[in-house]
Write a protein that holds these residues in place. Sequence first.
Motif, PDB file in Angstrom:
ATOM      1  N   LEU A  78       0.829  -1.200   0.000  1.00 64.45           N
ATOM      2  CA  LEU A  78       0.000   0.000   0.000  1.00 64.45           C
ATOM      3  C   LEU A  78       0.866   1.253   0.000  1.00 64.45           C
ATOM      4  O   LEU A  78       1.973   1.268   0.550  1.00 64.45           O
ATOM      5  N   TRP A  80       1.507   5.313   0.912  1.00 65.66           N
ATOM      6  CA  TRP A  80       1.190   6.314   1.921  1.00 65.66           C
ATOM      7  C   TRP A  80       1.899   7.620   1.569  1.00 65.66           C
ATOM      8  O   TRP A  80       2.972   7.611   0.961  1.00 65.66           O
ATOM      9  N   GLU A  93      -0.570   9.427   5.786  1.00 68.08           N
ATOM     10  CA  GLU A  93      -1.986   9.348   5.456  1.00 68.08           C
ATOM     11  C   GLU A  93      -2.114   8.559   4.155  1.00 68.08           C
ATOM     12  O   GLU A  93      -1.161   8.500   3.357  1.00 68.08           O
ATOM     13  N   PRO A  94      -3.231   7.894   3.916  1.00 74.81           N
ATOM     14  CA  PRO A  94      -3.385   7.093   2.691  1.00 74.81           C
ATOM     15  C   PRO A  94      -3.129   7.943   1.450  1.00 74.81           C
ATOM     16  O   PRO A  94      -3.584   9.084   1.355  1.00 74.81           O
ATOM     17  N   TYR A  95      -2.406   7.374   0.509  1.00 75.26           N
ATOM     18  CA  TYR A  95      -2.114   8.050  -0.747  1.00 75.26           C
ATOM     19  C   TYR A  95      -3.174   7.645  -1.761  1.00 75.26           C
ATOM     20  O   TYR A  95      -3.348   6.456  -2.058  1.00 75.26           O
ATOM     21  N   ARG A  96      -3.913   8.635  -2.262  1.00 79.30           N
ATOM     22  CA  ARG A  96      -4.978   8.341  -3.228  1.00 79.30           C
ATOM     23  C   ARG A  96      -4.895   9.323  -4.387  1.00 79.30           C
ATOM     24  O   ARG A  96      -4.729  10.531  -4.195  1.00 79.30           O
ATOM     25  N   THR A  97      -4.990   8.796  -5.603  1.00 81.37           N
ATOM     26  CA  THR A  97      -5.044   9.615  -6.816  1.00 81.37           C
ATOM     27  C   THR A  97      -6.094   9.001  -7.726  1.00 81.37           C
ATOM     28  O   THR A  97      -6.679   7.953  -7.420  1.00 81.37           O
ATOM     29  N   TYR A 100      -4.874   5.663  -8.472  1.00 79.04           N
ATOM     30  CA  TYR A 100      -4.595   4.758  -7.355  1.00 79.04           C
ATOM     31  C   TYR A 100      -5.528   5.093  -6.198  1.00 79.04           C
ATOM     32  O   TYR A 100      -5.476   6.185  -5.631  1.00 79.04           O
ATOM     33  N   ASP A 101      -6.398   4.167  -5.866  1.00 79.51           N
ATOM     34  CA  ASP A 101      -7.298   4.389  -4.724  1.00 79.51           C
ATOM     35  C   ASP A 101      -7.430   3.131  -3.875  1.00 79.51           C
ATOM     36  O   ASP A 101      -8.467   2.885  -3.261  1.00 79.51           O
ATOM     37  N   GLU A 102      -6.354   2.323  -3.855  1.00 77.65           N
ATOM     38  CA  GLU A 102      -6.426   1.034  -3.167  1.00 77.65           C
ATOM     39  C   GLU A 102      -6.311   1.149  -1.656  1.00 77.65           C
ATOM     40  O   GLU A 102      -6.734   0.251  -0.933  1.00 77.65           O
ATOM     41  N   ASN A 103      -5.705   2.229  -1.158  1.00 75.93           N
ATOM     42  CA  ASN A 103      -5.464   2.342   0.273  1.00 75.93           C
ATOM     43  C   ASN A 103      -6.644   3.038   0.946  1.00 75.93           C
ATOM     44  O   ASN A 103      -6.809   4.252   0.849  1.00 75.93           O
ATOM     45  N   ASP A 104      -7.481   2.262   1.644  1.00 76.34           N
ATOM     46  CA  ASP A 104      -8.623   2.841   2.353  1.00 76.34           C
ATOM     47  C   ASP A 104      -8.396   2.820   3.860  1.00 76.34           C
ATOM     48  O   ASP A 104      -9.339   2.844   4.651  1.00 76.34           O
TER      49      ASP A 104
END
Length: 726
Positions: A78, A80, A93-97, A100-104
């Motif tokens: 995952l 971060w 904190e979760p890295y989301r773009t 990439y949105d796998e880290n919840d």
Amino acid sequence: MPQTTQAAVQSLVDRAIKLGDRQLAADIRAFAQQRQFGLVFEHNRPERMRLYGKKVGRGDVVQVLPERGKKEDAESQLLWLVKSVSGGVAELEPYRTLAYDENDGEPREAALEDVVAVAEYDQPIYAGLRETGRVERGGDKPYQVVINGENYHALETLAFAYAGKVDCIYIDPPYNTGARDWKYNNDYVGGDDAYRHSKWLAFMERRLKLAKQLLNPQDSVLIVTIDEKEYARLELLLESVFPNATGIQTVSITINKNGVARGNQFKRADEYAIFCFIGDAAPCQVDRKLYSVEFGELEEKVAADESGSRSQRKVRWEWLLRGGPNAARTARPNLFYPIYIDEKTATIRELGESLSLEQDWTKFPEKPGLRAIWPIRTDGREATWRISQGALQAKLDRGCAKVGEYNKKSDRYSLLYLGDSQEERLKNGEIKLVGKAEDGSLLLEEQGERSAIPTTVWSGTQFSAGEYGSRYIKRFIGERHFTFPKSLYATELSLASVIADKPDALVVDFFSGSGTTAHAVMRLNHQDGGRRRSISITNNEVSEDEAKKLTKRGLRQGDPEWEALGICQYVTKPRVTAAITGKTPDGDPIKGDYKFTDEFPMADGFEENAVFYDLTYQDPDAVELGVAFEEIAPLLWLRAGSHGLVIEREAAGYEVADAYGVLFDFAAINGFAEAAKAAGVGCAYVVTDDTARYASVKAQLPGVDVVRLYENYLQSFKIAAEDAVR
């Protein structure tokens, strides 16, 4: 070779640009991008690379490593985002773009020692090099370079130093057999992976695009070895990446005449070397007798052959100074004697008496008008000549000994003689006498019928991967394990087939493994006195089994105990070092002789230099401010030709070395220009953000490659990242 459809499209684009209709060119490109020609595969699967060794800071994307003693899992993959760093702890904190949105997960903290920075292939990185060792036996010859690091980022790094300058790239990439022999996103790719072929093709395409930046567009060759699992896809991929290649040919090489069982399939006895010719590049003539090549019918060299002039082989003269660990004066005192030369005529005039071990040669009287040449190595060690006074005098009388080149920087002369085997070839007509030089030495040339262009099928004992790969490497590094090394002679012939006529060629291998390519380049130099350079890029991974054992011990990549068993540290560096010194890592002379061509004891080693580097990751702000010069410094030296001294640190005003100089303070421009001209440097670096000042330096140093720091460095990595997604 007929144009591919993609090449035809590119030709239309070029024609539209020549006609001045850029809108038409853009329309053709847009149309072409809606169509997929040839090879079709999934391009947009992300490739993430861990930046081991990079200092983690705010804004970095990272992964959290598993606890020590535990193996990698989904959690450790995952991503971060680092919000802050304080007291050895990173706030994440979760890295989301959009991609990439796998880290919840929820925000968390992690110790800095447990996180590692991550970059995707299209994100610019800024790299440097940190020296980890060197071996020097080659005087002022350029260095063979070995870089330990992720090859994608290493290629981006080389783009700064060698864009458009590389003569040959030779690579032996993972064959994607399904045997978990390579990693994608830090995980092994198995035979049951539905995206195995797409991952491999995307992995290769990204690196080939970077390799394309390095190759000389006027005259260069890319060589890729592969087996039957991917060779068809690889050929299509090469056509896609190199649409303007003048030719792509596949050579079949028998590496195991008995074959290797493949279940209910035919036994595999060969593999393939795909040659991609660019610009004016073409196969060289090779000496079939020296190589003992079982090519079958060969294309003979004839007088009317237009390529003959670029492929003729020179007759090799031997160095009179003995090399290798058995060359010490104490081993053969009777071969330690002075040779007197006349420097005005560059001729050998007298041979002195042998000195006993008790006699000090430095106190031996000179002869009027002559200079005494003693068998002293470039590092100052006392050695011996290869033959006695009587044998040397006989060769002088026959015109088979002479004074070689003079090195102004080291103030040394080389002395050469024609070996007995070469004299025998002269007698039987294999070498032609064309006259005598002013010093009385013979002028010789190889007879044309000895040379030929190889066919596309190579079969001979020297290509055996077992005999001259796996078993051969043990002579150099003992029982240190490395799977499937190439036959030294198969690699050597592959290179000779395209750079035999380029004694100063630059060769790059970014899947260098055990270092066979560097070894082969040094062999070629030994045969014709060349100064070819190699840059070998390998990572420091351990095998899957070794990784499991080390993980159970609570170790991780980056720990000294782990790194000591990696490919680069454990195999590549020791092998290259052993090849040069003639000694194993335990200090014992290497047993056996080289075979097939240029046969001599392996214990003699090579008159070569090598330097070893680790790839490092830099903060671009630190680079721009000039506080990261020490790890940028090796790149400046590489770009300047990788020979002579390295300017390792900033100096007041300026610094000038053998091949290049750096102007740190523009106020010192006049002194710098004078010093650079006096040293005859070919490259100059100017630390300035002022365009006018940069132009002023260029004007004062005509004909010199003037590079602006740190703009050129930073821009090089940005361009490499942009090209990766085109």
